[in-house]
Design an enzyme around this catalytic site. Structure first.
Site, PDB file in Angstrom:
ATOM      1  N   ASP A 148      31.241  49.374  34.913  1.00  0.00           N
ATOM      2  CA  ASP A 148      29.783  49.426  34.784  1.00  0.00           C
ATOM      3  C   ASP A 148      29.259  50.197  35.998  1.00  0.00           C
ATOM      4  O   ASP A 148      30.043  50.811  36.750  1.00  0.00           O
ATOM      5  CB  ASP A 148      29.185  48.012  34.635  1.00  0.00           C
ATOM      6  N   HIS A 149      27.948  50.145  36.205  1.00  0.00           N
ATOM      7  CA  HIS A 149      27.346  50.879  37.322  1.00  0.00           C
ATOM      8  C   HIS A 149      27.850  50.376  38.674  1.00  0.00           C
ATOM      9  O   HIS A 149      28.005  51.153  39.610  1.00  0.00           O
ATOM     10  CB  HIS A 149      25.814  50.775  37.263  1.00  0.00           C
ATOM     11  N   GLY A 209      30.799  45.172  39.710  1.00  0.00           N
ATOM     12  CA  GLY A 209      30.399  44.909  41.088  1.00  0.00           C
ATOM     13  C   GLY A 209      31.380  43.999  41.802  1.00  0.00           C
ATOM     14  O   GLY A 209      31.773  44.245  42.943  1.00  0.00           O
ATOM     15  N   GLY A 234      34.217  42.552  39.889  1.00  0.00           N
ATOM     16  CA  GLY A 234      35.461  42.465  39.109  1.00  0.00           C
ATOM     17  C   GLY A 234      35.483  41.240  38.219  1.00  0.00           C
ATOM     18  O   GLY A 234      36.380  41.087  37.376  1.00  0.00           O
ATOM     19  N   ILE A 235      34.497  40.377  38.379  1.00  0.00           N
ATOM     20  CA  ILE A 235      34.552  39.084  37.690  1.00  0.00           C
ATOM     21  C   ILE A 235      34.031  39.163  36.256  1.00  0.00           C
ATOM     22  O   ILE A 235      34.739  38.793  35.310  1.00  0.00           O
ATOM     23  CB  ILE A 235      33.816  38.008  38.527  1.00  0.00           C
ATOM     24  N   GLY A 236      32.799  39.646  36.080  1.00  0.00           N
ATOM     25  CA  GLY A 236      32.240  39.692  34.720  1.00  0.00           C
ATOM     26  C   GLY A 236      33.110  40.510  33.782  1.00  0.00           C
ATOM     27  O   GLY A 236      33.373  40.112  32.627  1.00  0.00           O
ATOM     28  N   HIS A 239      54.746  38.349  37.876  1.00  0.00           N
ATOM     29  CA  HIS A 239      54.750  37.009  37.279  1.00  0.00           C
ATOM     30  C   HIS A 239      53.948  36.910  35.983  1.00  0.00           C
ATOM     31  O   HIS A 239      54.339  36.186  35.075  1.00  0.00           O
ATOM     32  CB  HIS A 239      54.179  35.989  38.270  1.00  0.00           C
ATOM     33  N   ARG A 282      61.296  32.211  32.980  1.00  0.00           N
ATOM     34  CA  ARG A 282      60.219  31.250  33.213  1.00  0.00           C
ATOM     35  C   ARG A 282      58.847  31.913  33.137  1.00  0.00           C
ATOM     36  O   ARG A 282      57.883  31.326  32.657  1.00  0.00           O
ATOM     37  CB  ARG A 282      60.412  30.507  34.541  1.00  0.00           C
ATOM     38  N   HIS A 283      58.783  33.164  33.566  1.00  0.00           N
ATOM     39  CA  HIS A 283      57.508  33.868  33.479  1.00  0.00           C
ATOM     40  C   HIS A 283      57.199  34.264  32.038  1.00  0.00           C
ATOM     41  O   HIS A 283      56.054  34.171  31.592  1.00  0.00           O
ATOM     42  CB  HIS A 283      57.506  35.077  34.406  1.00  0.00           C
TER      43      HIS A 283
HETATM   44  C1  RB5 Z   1      25.885  44.148  38.060  1.00  0.00           C
HETATM   45  O1  RB5 Z   1      24.798  44.046  38.910  1.00  0.00           O
HETATM   46  C2  RB5 Z   1      26.910  43.069  38.365  1.00  0.00           C
HETATM   47  O2  RB5 Z   1      26.426  41.834  37.978  1.00  0.00           O
HETATM   48  C3  RB5 Z   1      28.228  43.382  37.684  1.00  0.00           C
HETATM   49  O3  RB5 Z   1      28.678  44.624  38.104  1.00  0.00           O
HETATM   50  C4  RB5 Z   1      29.360  42.410  37.976  1.00  0.00           C
HETATM   51  O4  RB5 Z   1      29.506  42.205  39.339  1.00  0.00           O
HETATM   52  C5  RB5 Z   1      29.365  41.165  37.203  1.00  0.00           C
HETATM   53  O5  RB5 Z   1      30.271  40.337  37.286  1.00  0.00           O
END
Ligand code: RB5
Length: 143
Positions: free
Chosen positions: A7-8, A65, A67-69, A97, A132-133
Site C-alpha cells: 500500500d502507500h 506501514g 507489515g501487519i494489516g 521452520h 516435524r516442521h
Molecule cells: C496505512 O496508514 C497503514 O495503516 C497501513 O499501511 C498498515 O500499517 C496497516 O497495518
C-alpha cells in the site's frame, strides 16, 4: 518469480526492493500499488496471495506501514503463510521452520538497509524439509 505488493505505507520501500531484486537478476512482478497515494492494503495482499496460489509466482513480498494489516489479510487465505519480519533471524527461521511463502515488512518500521538484508535472507533460505516442521505446517490448515 517473486510477487510484490504494497500500500502507500510500503510504496517507497517496495521501490528499493525492486531495484535490489533487479540488481540480483531476480525476476519479479509488481501487483501494485503504483504510487504513494493512500490506498487499501487488503487489495494487494489478495493479489499477491492469488499469484502464489495460481503458481504465477513462487514467493511474495508484501509491504504496508507496519507489515501487519497486509500480513493479516494474506494469512486469511488457506495455503498462504505470511511472516512479518523485522530482523534476519526471524526471516531465516520462518523459511526453515514455517516454509513461509510471503515476507511481510513495515515500510515505517525497517530502514532500507535492514529490509534488503531481510529480503535476501528470506529468498536465500530453503525450507528445512524436516518431518516435524512438515507436520506442523500441515496442521495449520486443518479444519
Ligand atoms: C496505512 O496508514 C497503514 O495503516 C497501513 O499501511 C498498515 O500499517 C496497516 O497495518
Amino acid at each position: 518469480m517473486i510477487a510484490l505488493g504494497s500500500d502507500h505505507g510500503g510504496y517507497e520501500l517496495k521501490q528499493e526492493v525492486k531495484a535490489h531484486l533487479a540488481g540480483r537478476g531476480l525476476e519479479f512482478r509488481d501487483y501494485g500499488c503504483d504510487g504513494p497515494q493512500s490506498t487499501d492494503y487488503p487489495i494487494y495482499a489478495r493479489r499477491v496471495a492469488q499469484a502464489i496460489l495460481d503458481g504465477e509466482c513462487d514467493r511474495g513480498i508484501l509491504i504496508c506501514g507496519t507489515g501487519i494489516g497486509i500480513s493479516i489479510t494474506a494469512n486469511r487465505i488457506p495455503g498462504i503463510r505470511a511472516a512479518v519480519c523485522t530482523d534476519c533471524f526471524t526471516a531465516h527461521e520462518t523459511r526453515a521452520h514455517n516454509d513461509a511463502n510471503i515476507l511481510a515488512m513495515g515500510g515505517r518500521v525497517v530502514g532500507a538497509g535492514l529490509a534488503l538484508n531481510i529480503v535476501d535472507t528470506f529468498l536465500d533460505t530453503p525450507f528445512s524439509q524436516e518431518e516435524r516442521h512438515k507436520r506442523r505446517i500441515a496442521m495449520i490448515d486443518e479444519k
